[in-house]
Design a protein around this motif. Structure first.
Motif, PDB file in Angstrom:
ATOM      1  N   VAL A  93       9.346  17.886  19.885  1.00  0.00           N
ATOM      2  CA  VAL A  93      10.725  18.360  20.023  1.00  0.00           C
ATOM      3  C   VAL A  93      11.594  17.704  18.959  1.00  0.00           C
ATOM      4  N   TYR A  94      11.411  16.395  18.776  1.00  0.00           N
ATOM      5  CA  TYR A  94      12.191  15.668  17.774  1.00  0.00           C
ATOM      6  C   TYR A  94      11.789  16.052  16.348  1.00  0.00           C
ATOM      7  N   TYR A  95      10.567  16.529  16.183  1.00  0.00           N
ATOM      8  CA  TYR A  95      10.128  16.975  14.860  1.00  0.00           C
ATOM      9  C   TYR A  95      10.939  18.194  14.411  1.00  0.00           C
ATOM     10  N   TYR A  96      11.197  19.098  15.348  1.00  0.00           N
ATOM     11  CA  TYR A  96      11.927  20.320  15.025  1.00  0.00           C
ATOM     12  C   TYR A  96      13.441  20.163  15.157  1.00  0.00           C
ATOM     13  N   PHE A  97      13.875  19.286  16.054  1.00  0.00           N
ATOM     14  CA  PHE A  97      15.311  19.112  16.308  1.00  0.00           C
ATOM     15  C   PHE A  97      15.610  17.612  16.357  1.00  0.00           C
ATOM     16  N   LYS A  98      16.423  17.144  15.432  1.00  0.00           N
ATOM     17  CA  LYS A  98      16.587  15.694  15.257  1.00  0.00           C
ATOM     18  C   LYS A  98      17.233  14.982  16.442  1.00  0.00           C
TER      19      LYS A  98
ATOM     20  N   LYS B 105      19.509  15.763  20.554  1.00  0.00           N
ATOM     21  CA  LYS B 105      19.826  16.694  21.634  1.00  0.00           C
ATOM     22  C   LYS B 105      20.958  17.644  21.249  1.00  0.00           C
ATOM     23  N   ALA B 106      21.955  17.137  20.524  1.00  0.00           N
ATOM     24  CA  ALA B 106      23.085  17.971  20.109  1.00  0.00           C
ATOM     25  C   ALA B 106      22.619  19.100  19.192  1.00  0.00           C
ATOM     26  N   THR B 107      21.709  18.775  18.278  1.00  0.00           N
ATOM     27  CA  THR B 107      21.167  19.793  17.366  1.00  0.00           C
ATOM     28  C   THR B 107      20.338  20.813  18.131  1.00  0.00           C
ATOM     29  N   LEU B 108      19.520  20.321  19.064  1.00  0.00           N
ATOM     30  CA  LEU B 108      18.711  21.228  19.881  1.00  0.00           C
ATOM     31  C   LEU B 108      19.609  22.170  20.670  1.00  0.00           C
ATOM     32  N   PHE B 109      20.649  21.630  21.283  1.00  0.00           N
ATOM     33  CA  PHE B 109      21.578  22.449  22.063  1.00  0.00           C
ATOM     34  C   PHE B 109      22.214  23.519  21.188  1.00  0.00           C
ATOM     35  N   THR B 110      22.681  23.118  20.005  1.00  0.00           N
ATOM     36  CA  THR B 110      23.343  24.050  19.084  1.00  0.00           C
ATOM     37  C   THR B 110      22.415  25.174  18.658  1.00  0.00           C
ATOM     38  N   LYS B 111      21.212  24.815  18.239  1.00  0.00           N
ATOM     39  CA  LYS B 111      20.260  25.820  17.771  1.00  0.00           C
ATOM     40  C   LYS B 111      19.784  26.716  18.919  1.00  0.00           C
ATOM     41  N   ALA B 112      19.585  26.102  20.087  1.00  0.00           N
ATOM     42  CA  ALA B 112      19.098  26.863  21.239  1.00  0.00           C
ATOM     43  C   ALA B 112      20.137  27.882  21.698  1.00  0.00           C
ATOM     44  N   VAL B 113      21.385  27.454  21.795  1.00  0.00           N
ATOM     45  CA  VAL B 113      22.450  28.346  22.250  1.00  0.00           C
ATOM     46  C   VAL B 113      22.736  29.423  21.201  1.00  0.00           C
ATOM     47  N   SER B 114      22.726  29.040  19.927  1.00  0.00           N
ATOM     48  CA  SER B 114      22.973  30.015  18.856  1.00  0.00           C
ATOM     49  C   SER B 114      21.891  31.083  18.825  1.00  0.00           C
ATOM     50  N   SER B 115      20.635  30.666  18.993  1.00  0.00           N
ATOM     51  CA  SER B 115      19.526  31.625  19.033  1.00  0.00           C
ATOM     52  C   SER B 115      19.637  32.532  20.247  1.00  0.00           C
ATOM     53  N   MET B 116      20.099  31.958  21.366  1.00  0.00           N
ATOM     54  CA  MET B 116      20.292  32.751  22.580  1.00  0.00           C
ATOM     55  C   MET B 116      21.308  33.859  22.340  1.00  0.00           C
ATOM     56  N   PHE B 117      22.423  33.526  21.693  1.00  0.00           N
ATOM     57  CA  PHE B 117      23.442  34.529  21.410  1.00  0.00           C
ATOM     58  C   PHE B 117      22.904  35.619  20.480  1.00  0.00           C
ATOM     59  N   GLN B 118      22.057  35.226  19.547  1.00  0.00           N
ATOM     60  CA  GLN B 118      21.456  36.215  18.642  1.00  0.00           C
ATOM     61  C   GLN B 118      20.548  37.165  19.410  1.00  0.00           C
TER      62      GLN B 118
ATOM     63  N   TYR C 150      24.362  20.494  30.381  1.00  0.00           N
ATOM     64  CA  TYR C 150      23.978  19.717  29.200  1.00  0.00           C
ATOM     65  C   TYR C 150      23.475  18.321  29.567  1.00  0.00           C
ATOM     66  N   GLU C 151      24.250  17.600  30.338  1.00  0.00           N
ATOM     67  CA  GLU C 151      23.926  16.202  30.631  1.00  0.00           C
ATOM     68  C   GLU C 151      22.637  16.056  31.437  1.00  0.00           C
ATOM     69  N   SER C 152      22.346  17.021  32.281  1.00  0.00           N
ATOM     70  CA  SER C 152      21.194  16.907  33.188  1.00  0.00           C
ATOM     71  C   SER C 152      19.857  17.172  32.510  1.00  0.00           C
ATOM     72  N   VAL C 153      19.894  17.730  31.309  1.00  0.00           N
ATOM     73  CA  VAL C 153      18.649  18.092  30.616  1.00  0.00           C
ATOM     74  C   VAL C 153      18.310  17.037  29.565  1.00  0.00           C
ATOM     75  N   SER C 154      17.099  16.532  29.611  1.00  0.00           N
ATOM     76  CA  SER C 154      16.645  15.534  28.638  1.00  0.00           C
ATOM     77  C   SER C 154      15.661  16.154  27.655  1.00  0.00           C
ATOM     78  N   MET C 155      15.446  15.483  26.553  1.00  0.00           N
ATOM     79  CA  MET C 155      14.483  15.949  25.556  1.00  0.00           C
ATOM     80  C   MET C 155      13.074  15.945  26.165  1.00  0.00           C
ATOM     81  N   GLN C 156      12.805  14.988  27.054  1.00  0.00           N
ATOM     82  CA  GLN C 156      11.501  14.928  27.719  1.00  0.00           C
ATOM     83  C   GLN C 156      11.288  16.148  28.609  1.00  0.00           C
ATOM     84  N   GLN C 157      12.343  16.557  29.322  1.00  0.00           N
ATOM     85  CA  GLN C 157      12.246  17.753  30.176  1.00  0.00           C
ATOM     86  C   GLN C 157      11.969  18.995  29.334  1.00  0.00           C
TER      87      GLN C 157
END
Length: 201
Positions: free
Chosen positions: A54-59, A61-74, A35-42
């Motif tokens: 990226v910020y347009y779709y995900f306000k 980093k925490a939101t991006l992480f949550t949505k990304a991981v949840s979609s992965m599980f789906q 988590y810590e090593s990944v930036s929004m720029q990366q």
């Protein structure tokens, strides 16, 4: 009667594709580097979009992480269901699930979640855990069906589902996988252990 703006559905579809690409890319980066090593720029660079997008779709980093991981599980749940719904025997289907899982090594998810936890709200964690449960529910359904068919014996299909998920966590032990002879032999050994157990026969 209000006229619909021409091309609106196409724009919405393109936005959904972009959002999904960012989400999928972010999940891969988080699971590879933590988590810590990944930036929004990366994430933006890897997704071939601007940081502003990226910020347009995900306000954040925490939101991006949550949505990304949840979609992965789906996505994982959908794939597991595909593999488990084949006409093959349960043991062979479990082997295919384990083999595919082993071929996608990444950081341990619980370690990743613990690293991110200080940045996540209770709602974020709840959403992630709920998505994670879908996999267990899919496995539980398959094990229930196998019990009804007389293929296996268990007092708790849900416990069996969680136990099977834990068995696959060996995927990060690359040295052990190499020692056992590769992904195929490791998957076979894990399913045999899960299927037969360790008690004397």
């Amino acid at each position: 009667m209000t006229k619909r703006t021409p091309g609106r559905p196409k724009v919405k579809a393109e936005m959904n594709i972009t959002r999904e690409r960012i989400s999928t890319t972010a999940a891969h980066l988080f699971l590879t580097y933590g988590y810590e090593s990944v930036s929004m720029q990366q994430v933006a660079e890897a997704s071939n979009v601007t940081k502003a997008s990226v910020y347009y779709y995900f306000k954040d980093k925490a939101t991006l992480f949550t949505k990304a991981v949840s979609s992965m599980f789906q996505r994982i749940t959908t794939r597991v269901e595909e593999l488990l719904q084949s006409s093959k025997g349960l043991k062979e289907r479990l082997y295919e699930v384990v083999l595919e899982h082993l071929k996608r090594p990444h950081v341990d998810f619980e370690t990743l979640l613990q690293e991110a936890s200080s940045s996540l709200s209770e709602d974020h964690i709840s959403e992630i855990r709920k998505s994670e449960q879908y996999i267990h529910q899919a496995l539980e359904g398959i094990f229930k069906q196998a019990v009804e068919n007389g293929e296996i014996v268990t007092t708790s299909p849900l416990l069996l589902a969680h136990a099977f998920s834990n068995v696959t966590m060996i995927r990060n032990k690359t040295e052990l996988i190499t020692e056992l002879g590769g992904y195929e032999k490791t998957a076979q050994a894990l399913v045999e252990l899960f299927w037969i157990g360790i008690g004397p026969k």
